[in-house]
Write an enzyme that holds these catalytic residues in place. Structure first.
Site, mmCIF file in Angstrom:
data_model
loop_
_atom_site.group_PDB
_atom_site.id
_atom_site.type_symbol
_atom_site.label_atom_id
_atom_site.label_comp_id
_atom_site.label_asym_id
_atom_site.label_seq_id
_atom_site.Cartn_x
_atom_site.Cartn_y
_atom_site.Cartn_z
ATOM 1 C CG ASP A 108 -2.289 0.457 0.924
ATOM 2 O OD1 ASP A 108 -2.417 1.070 -0.131
ATOM 3 O OD2 ASP A 108 -3.031 0.574 1.998
ATOM 4 C CG HIS A 109 -1.374 4.661 0.985
ATOM 5 N ND1 HIS A 109 -1.890 5.608 0.099
ATOM 6 C CD2 HIS A 109 -2.183 3.876 1.634
ATOM 7 C CE1 HIS A 109 -3.165 5.424 0.451
ATOM 8 N NE2 HIS A 109 -3.660 4.297 1.316
ATOM 9 C CG HIS B 235 -6.371 6.724 5.011
ATOM 10 N ND1 HIS B 235 -5.521 7.525 3.780
ATOM 11 C CD2 HIS B 235 -6.427 5.339 3.870
ATOM 12 C CE1 HIS B 235 -5.524 6.790 2.692
ATOM 13 N NE2 HIS B 235 -5.906 5.503 2.791
ATOM 14 C CB SER C 22 -13.013 1.781 8.186
ATOM 15 O OG SER C 22 -12.193 0.804 8.063
ATOM 16 C CB THR D 171 -9.943 2.224 10.724
ATOM 17 O OG1 THR D 171 -9.104 3.057 10.098
ATOM 18 C CG2 THR D 171 -10.382 2.569 12.084
ATOM 19 C CG ASN E 86 -7.761 0.215 -0.232
ATOM 20 O OD1 ASN E 86 -8.158 -0.820 -0.860
ATOM 21 N ND2 ASN E 86 -6.253 0.545 -0.232
ATOM 22 C CG HIS F 62 -7.349 4.137 -0.497
ATOM 23 N ND1 HIS F 62 -6.192 3.804 0.043
ATOM 24 C CD2 HIS F 62 -7.570 3.885 -1.820
ATOM 25 C CE1 HIS F 62 -5.285 3.302 -1.027
ATOM 26 N NE2 HIS F 62 -6.305 3.253 -2.139
ATOM 27 N N GLY F 63 -10.314 4.343 2.796
ATOM 28 C CA GLY F 63 -10.844 4.794 4.052
ATOM 29 C C GLY F 63 -12.262 4.401 4.193
HETATM 30 P P1 13P Z 1 -9.764 2.700 6.588
HETATM 31 O O1 13P Z 1 -8.507 2.538 7.781
HETATM 32 O O2 13P Z 1 -10.338 3.944 6.957
HETATM 33 O O3 13P Z 1 -10.411 1.628 6.494
HETATM 34 O O4 13P Z 1 -8.726 2.874 5.269
HETATM 35 C C1 13P Z 1 -8.010 1.855 4.441
HETATM 36 C C2 13P Z 1 -7.244 2.317 3.584
HETATM 37 O O5 13P Z 1 -7.847 3.144 2.792
HETATM 38 C C3 13P Z 1 -5.912 1.313 3.238
HETATM 39 O O6 13P Z 1 -5.294 2.105 2.434
#
Ligand code: 13P
Length: 285
Positions: free
Chosen positions: A78-79, A175, A206, A228, A225, A203-204
């Protein structure tokens, strides 16, 4: 079957759920849920974890989990902007990297993604890029505020110039935890999907309400993705499990519970993807 992310996107009938795994129990829980539900998926390797103690072992564990599955499974670093880190992960068998130049000037972001694509091509691996920065920490929930959205016109130019396999977008997502109810901007997402001819990623995920995730998938999101929520479930279970009296110092039981809790959490996202139809394919003339 370990497969490139592009192959997993092609094999999946819906959006591909992607989960960050910091531990063997998380990887095991995610793979168990994916196999039970028959969902091609992606295991995400956090660059912070890969760079830390045991990082190479963790990468090899995710690769082995993908290898041993009957389903097409991608493993993605990832990133990162670090081409050496990408190379190290690709050498260990990851099948995708995220070349995240979203904090760089536009031209430098393009240059990074081009370099990552050249590198990844030598391994038959895929590249995800990001344009318009998704705020927040990837390892810690800090309640980050929403930032500027991805510019749809810039997105079209970006894709033309560096042609990643997938592009992450900023449309009200962050995120970690959300300080208030998330509200994805579907107008911007629609305009990006119309102008940029490639699969989009969210992304993000959660904390984003299911109805909004479903709508994002309908508008062109092909991968989402989750990190969290899996961390929350794992830590809350661990706090409970490791706090109870355990006179025999038994470890297997608690670890199995962590696998089970992760399986349940991952399954709810996999079921959400399964219940979210992709945009209809254009009619052939
Ligand atoms: P969250 O932690 O918000 O679920 O995002 C995960 C993410 O985007 C990982 O790249």
């Amino acid at each position: 079957m370990r497969r490139s992310l592009a192959d997993v996107l092609n094999a999946a009938t819906g959006a591909v759920p992607s989960f960050t795994c910091y531990t063997l129990e998380q990887a095991s829980g995610v793979i168990t849920a994916a196999e039970r539900l028959g969902a091609p998926s992606c295991l995400l390797l956090a660059p912070s974890a890969f760079n830390g103690p045991g990082g190479a072992l963790l990468a090899s564990c995710l690769v082995a989990a993908a290898d041993s599955s009957p389903l097409p499974i991608a493993v993605q670093l990832d990133h990162t902007t670090d081409l050496d880190l990408m190379r190290a992960a690709l050498d260990l068998g990851v099948t995708a990297v995220m070349a995240d130049g979203s904090k760089l000037p536009f031209a430098d972001n393009v240059e990074l993604v081009c370099a990552a694509s050249e590198l990844a091509a030598r391994y038959d691996a895929s590249v995800e890029a990001e344009l318009g920065h998704v705020p927040g920490s990837e390892d810690r929930a800090i309640g980050a505020k929403v930032g500027a959205f991805t510019d749809p016109d810039l997105a079209a130019r970006f894709v033309e110039l560096c042609q990643p396999d997938l592009m992450a977008v900023a449309v009200g997502n962050v995120h970690g935890t959300y300080p208030s109810e998330p509200r994805l901007d579907f107008t911007t997402l629609t305009r990006i999907a119309e102008r940029a001819d490639l699969a989009l990623s969210l992304h993000g995920t959660s904390g984003i309400p299911d109805t909004q995730v479903r709508q994002a998938i309908r508008l062109g999101v092909k991968k989402f993705n989750v990190n969290t929520e899996l961390r929350r479930v794992y830590l809350e279970s661990a706090q409970h499990l490791f706090n109870v009296e355990n006179k025999g110092f038994e470890l297997l039981g608690p670890l199995r519970q962590l696998i089970q809790r992760t399986d349940e959490a991952a399954a709810s996202f996999i079921e959400l993807a399964a219940a979210s139809p992709l945009p209809a394919a254009p009619l052939e003339t």
